[in-house]
Design a protein around this motif. Structure first.
Motif, short mmCIF file in Angstrom:
data_model
loop_
_atom_site.label_atom_id
_atom_site.label_comp_id
_atom_site.label_asym_id
_atom_site.label_seq_id
_atom_site.Cartn_x
_atom_site.Cartn_y
_atom_site.Cartn_z
N LYS A 4 5.47 -6.94 -3.16
CA LYS A 4 5.21 -7.51 -4.49
C LYS A 4 5.15 -9.03 -4.43
O LYS A 4 4.43 -9.66 -5.21
CB LYS A 4 6.29 -7.06 -5.47
N ASP A 5 5.91 -9.64 -3.50
CA ASP A 5 5.91 -11.10 -3.39
C ASP A 5 4.52 -11.65 -3.07
O ASP A 5 4.13 -12.72 -3.55
CB ASP A 5 6.88 -11.55 -2.29
N HIS A 6 3.78 -10.91 -2.23
CA HIS A 6 2.44 -11.34 -1.85
C HIS A 6 1.35 -10.50 -2.51
O HIS A 6 0.16 -10.73 -2.28
CB HIS A 6 2.26 -11.26 -0.32
N ASP A 7 1.76 -9.51 -3.30
CA ASP A 7 0.81 -8.60 -3.96
C ASP A 7 -0.15 -8.00 -2.93
O ASP A 7 -1.37 -8.03 -3.10
CB ASP A 7 0.04 -9.35 -5.05
N GLU A 8 0.44 -7.42 -1.87
CA GLU A 8 -0.36 -6.84 -0.80
C GLU A 8 0.13 -5.44 -0.47
O GLU A 8 1.34 -5.18 -0.49
CB GLU A 8 -0.28 -7.70 0.47
N VAL A 9 -0.80 -4.56 -0.15
CA VAL A 9 -0.44 -3.25 0.41
C VAL A 9 -0.70 -3.30 1.91
O VAL A 9 -1.69 -3.90 2.36
CB VAL A 9 -1.26 -2.11 -0.24
N CYS A 10 0.19 -2.72 2.68
CA CYS A 10 0.07 -2.78 4.14
C CYS A 10 0.89 -1.65 4.77
O CYS A 10 1.61 -0.91 4.09
CB CYS A 10 0.51 -4.14 4.67
N CYS A 11 0.78 -1.55 6.09
CA CYS A 11 1.53 -0.50 6.80
C CYS A 11 2.92 -1.01 7.14
O CYS A 11 3.24 -2.19 6.98
CB CYS A 11 0.77 -0.10 8.07
N THR A 12 3.75 -0.13 7.65
CA THR A 12 5.15 -0.49 7.97
C THR A 12 5.20 -1.52 9.09
O THR A 12 6.11 -2.38 9.11
CB THR A 12 5.93 0.77 8.38
N THR A 13 4.27 -1.47 10.01
CA THR A 13 4.26 -2.45 11.10
C THR A 13 4.03 -3.85 10.56
O THR A 13 4.72 -4.81 10.95
CB THR A 13 3.16 -2.10 12.12
N ILE A 15 4.62 -4.87 7.57
CA ILE A 15 5.81 -5.25 6.81
C ILE A 15 6.85 -5.84 7.75
O ILE A 15 7.45 -6.88 7.47
CB ILE A 15 6.39 -4.02 6.06
N ALA A 16 7.05 -5.17 8.88
CA ALA A 16 8.06 -5.63 9.84
C ALA A 16 7.68 -6.96 10.46
O ALA A 16 8.54 -7.83 10.70
CB ALA A 16 8.25 -4.58 10.93
N LEU A 17 6.36 -7.18 10.70
CA LEU A 17 5.93 -8.41 11.36
C LEU A 17 5.76 -9.59 10.41
O LEU A 17 6.15 -10.72 10.74
CB LEU A 17 4.60 -8.15 12.08
N ASN A 18 5.18 -9.32 9.26
CA ASN A 18 4.76 -10.43 8.38
C ASN A 18 5.54 -10.58 7.09
O ASN A 18 5.36 -11.58 6.38
CB ASN A 18 3.28 -10.26 8.04
N HIS A 19 6.34 -9.59 6.75
CA HIS A 19 7.02 -9.64 5.43
C HIS A 19 8.53 -9.44 5.56
O HIS A 19 9.18 -8.94 4.63
CB HIS A 19 6.43 -8.56 4.51
N ARG A 20 9.09 -9.82 6.70
CA ARG A 20 10.53 -9.61 6.89
C ARG A 20 11.37 -10.43 5.92
O ARG A 20 12.46 -10.02 5.52
CB ARG A 20 10.91 -9.99 8.33
N SER A 21 10.86 -11.59 5.50
CA SER A 21 11.64 -12.45 4.59
C SER A 21 11.40 -12.11 3.12
O SER A 21 12.06 -12.68 2.24
CB SER A 21 11.28 -13.91 4.83
N CYS A 22 10.47 -11.20 2.83
CA CYS A 22 10.17 -10.85 1.44
C CYS A 22 11.28 -9.98 0.86
O CYS A 22 11.82 -9.10 1.53
CB CYS A 22 8.83 -10.13 1.34
N THR A 23 11.57 -10.20 -0.40
CA THR A 23 12.68 -9.47 -1.05
C THR A 23 12.21 -8.29 -1.89
O THR A 23 13.00 -7.44 -2.26
CB THR A 23 13.48 -10.43 -1.94
N HIS A 24 10.93 -8.25 -2.22
CA HIS A 24 10.43 -7.18 -3.07
C HIS A 24 9.40 -6.34 -2.31
O HIS A 24 8.20 -6.44 -2.52
CB HIS A 24 9.80 -7.74 -4.35
N VAL A 25 9.91 -5.55 -1.39
CA VAL A 25 9.08 -4.66 -0.59
C VAL A 25 9.37 -3.22 -1.02
O VAL A 25 10.53 -2.82 -1.13
CB VAL A 25 9.34 -4.84 0.92
N HIS A 26 8.30 -2.45 -1.28
CA HIS A 26 8.48 -1.10 -1.83
C HIS A 26 7.70 -0.08 -1.00
O HIS A 26 6.65 -0.39 -0.44
CB HIS A 26 7.97 -1.05 -3.27
#
Length: 472
Positions: A4-13, A15-26
């Protein structure tokens, strides 16, 4: 997964690589009931339909433009051939005239030469006869010889003078020459092309296709609406100033429903857009300032600019604000409110306005168009010089003006209950809306170029705004 922080849909990989610091991951499958918003989907569907309609319209118009272009090229080629034929015909005419002049001079000179030749023949014969006559007297009576000699001598003097005249005349004007007019050579050398090439768009003649009524009255409105101004934000809603209820209303142009509102402390009157998310508003009584409003998800007051004159009609163009004072002057300001220029008279010092109302700026023509309640439509060029006017009894009480993206001008008459289409030269093209269309006392206009819609606010309609679909 959805960040939600970046308003992006993506795979789990990812998420682990590029969104580790994001707080609103669903997790989308697990939280779809909370993530999915049917209203957003509906809005997106309407938006996509709108975009599809716009590009279909562009596709249709480009196809028509190509046909017009092909037709205009053939017409231009025909004009070139016609010009060539005219030039050749004119040259042939000049050639014939020159040959006629040569022939005339030839005949006149030939006649003179023949005449002198005949005179020379006659003189030759006369001298021969005198010579024979003179020779027959040789050895005869000397007195007769003396007399004949003196007579012959006198005649010879006359004939010598005649000989001189004949010789001079016979040797003069016996040759004819022709020299082309040097001006023609210079002219042809200076000419680099047969004519002037220009590219023009065909004039659109708009007519009414359909008319839809949009009721803009809200439940919390304390009075009947009074829509005094209108404008369209790029790719956005229709914005209306409701003077009586002191509101700025946002209308979804597709659903025809009021979706957002901003309330003022004073009576708003006119407005114009300065960007895709900002408008500037003038006010009816407290009219010595303007307000900039950010019209995003939630409208908010951006800034207030004090102006040293009354502010009524307003338009934006070329990073400047054009403001009327509902009297006799049009002002041009920069975006911080500094006065750059004011216009009240033409080049002869004659007053241009008596009660100037609305103003519009045409980006395509780089010109400003003002309307005056009694003096009609006044058009200015990019140097703020008055270049054209339209004033006719069929336009009574000019109240508002707007332009399309090709320089066509729309102006409404408050007392004549109509909308006219004018050209940049100030000449009427067509009556777009008449009394039969039911637009009583229109006070504001704006044009939706992407959909070819004219938005008209009739004073006597109060709560109703007319959305007029045009065609040509």
């Amino acid at each position: 997964m959805y960040c939600k922080d970046h308003d992006e849909v993506c795979c789990t990989t990812c998420i682990a690589l590029n969104h580790r610091s994001c707080t609103h991951v669903h997790s989308i499958p697990d939280e779809i009931s909370e993530l999915f918003d049917a209203k957003i989907q509906e809005d997106m569907t309407l938006y996509l339909q709108s975009r599809e309609s716009r590009f279909k319209h562009i596709e249709l118009k480009t196809t028509e433009a190509m046909k017009d272009l092909e037709s205009s090229r053939k017409e231009a080629d025909m004009m070139i051939d016609f010009a060539k034929q005219n030039l050749v015909a004119h040259i042939e005419k000049l050639s014939k005239q020159a040959k006629d002049e040569v022939g005339k001079e030839y005949l006149a000179t030939k006649e003179q030469i023949v005449k002198k030749r005949q005179e020379a023949v006659e003189m030759t014969d006369d001298i021969r006869m005198k010579l024979i006559d003179f020779e027959t007297l040789t050895g005869g009576n000397r007195s007769q010889q003396f007399v004949r000699m003196k007579i012959a001598n006198k005649k010879l003097k006359e004939e010598k003078q005649m000989e001189t005249a004949l010789k001079c005349n016979a040797m003069t004007n016996t040759c004819i020459s022709f020299e082309i007019d040097s001006r023609i050579q210079v002219f042809l050398q200076d000419i680099k092309t047969l004519g002037r090439l220009s590219f023009t768009r065909g004039t659109r003649r708009y007519t009414v296709d359909t008319i839809k009524d949009v009721n803009v009255k809200l439940q919390d409105d304390k009075a009947t609406c009074d829509i005094s101004g209108s404008c369209l934000i790029e790719d956005g809603p229709l914005l209306l100033t409701d003077s009586r209820n002191k509101k700025l209303k946002s209308v979804n142009i597709e659903t025809m429903a009021v979706e957002n509102v901003y309330t003022f402390g004073h009576i708003p009157y006119c407005l114009c857009s300065t960007s895709k998310d900002e408008v500037v508003v003038t006010f009816y009584k407290h009219s010595n300032f303007i307000l900039f409003i950010l019209f995003t998800a939630k409208p908010s007051h951006s800034r207030k600019v004090n102006i040293n004159h009354n502010c009524f009609g307003i338009a934006y163009g070329d990073d400047k604000l054009y403001i009327t004072d509902k009297a006799q002057t049009l002002y041009i300001h920069d975006m911080t409110g500094n006065e750059l220029q004011k216009i009240s008279t033409d080049s002869l010092g004659i007053a241009l306005f008596s009660k100037i109302r609305d103003i519009s700026f045409s980006d395509s023509m780089q010109c400003a168009v003002a309307v005056d309640e009694s003096k009609g439509v006044i058009i200015f060029n990019d140097q703020y010089q008055h270049i054209a006017r339209y004033c006719d009894p069929e336009l009574q009480g000019a109240a508002a003006v707007c332009t399309d993206d090709e320089g066509n001008i729309f102006v409404c008459g408050y007392y004549s209950h109509n909308v006219l289409q004018l050209g940049y030269d100030g000449k009427k093209i067509v009556d777009v809306v008449g009394k039969s269309h039911g637009i009583p006392s229109p006070v504001s206009l704006c044009f939706d170029s992407s959909r070819q819609r004219l938005v008209v606010s009739p004073q006597n309609g109060r709560d109703i705004v007319k959305i007029i679909q045009l065609m040509y």
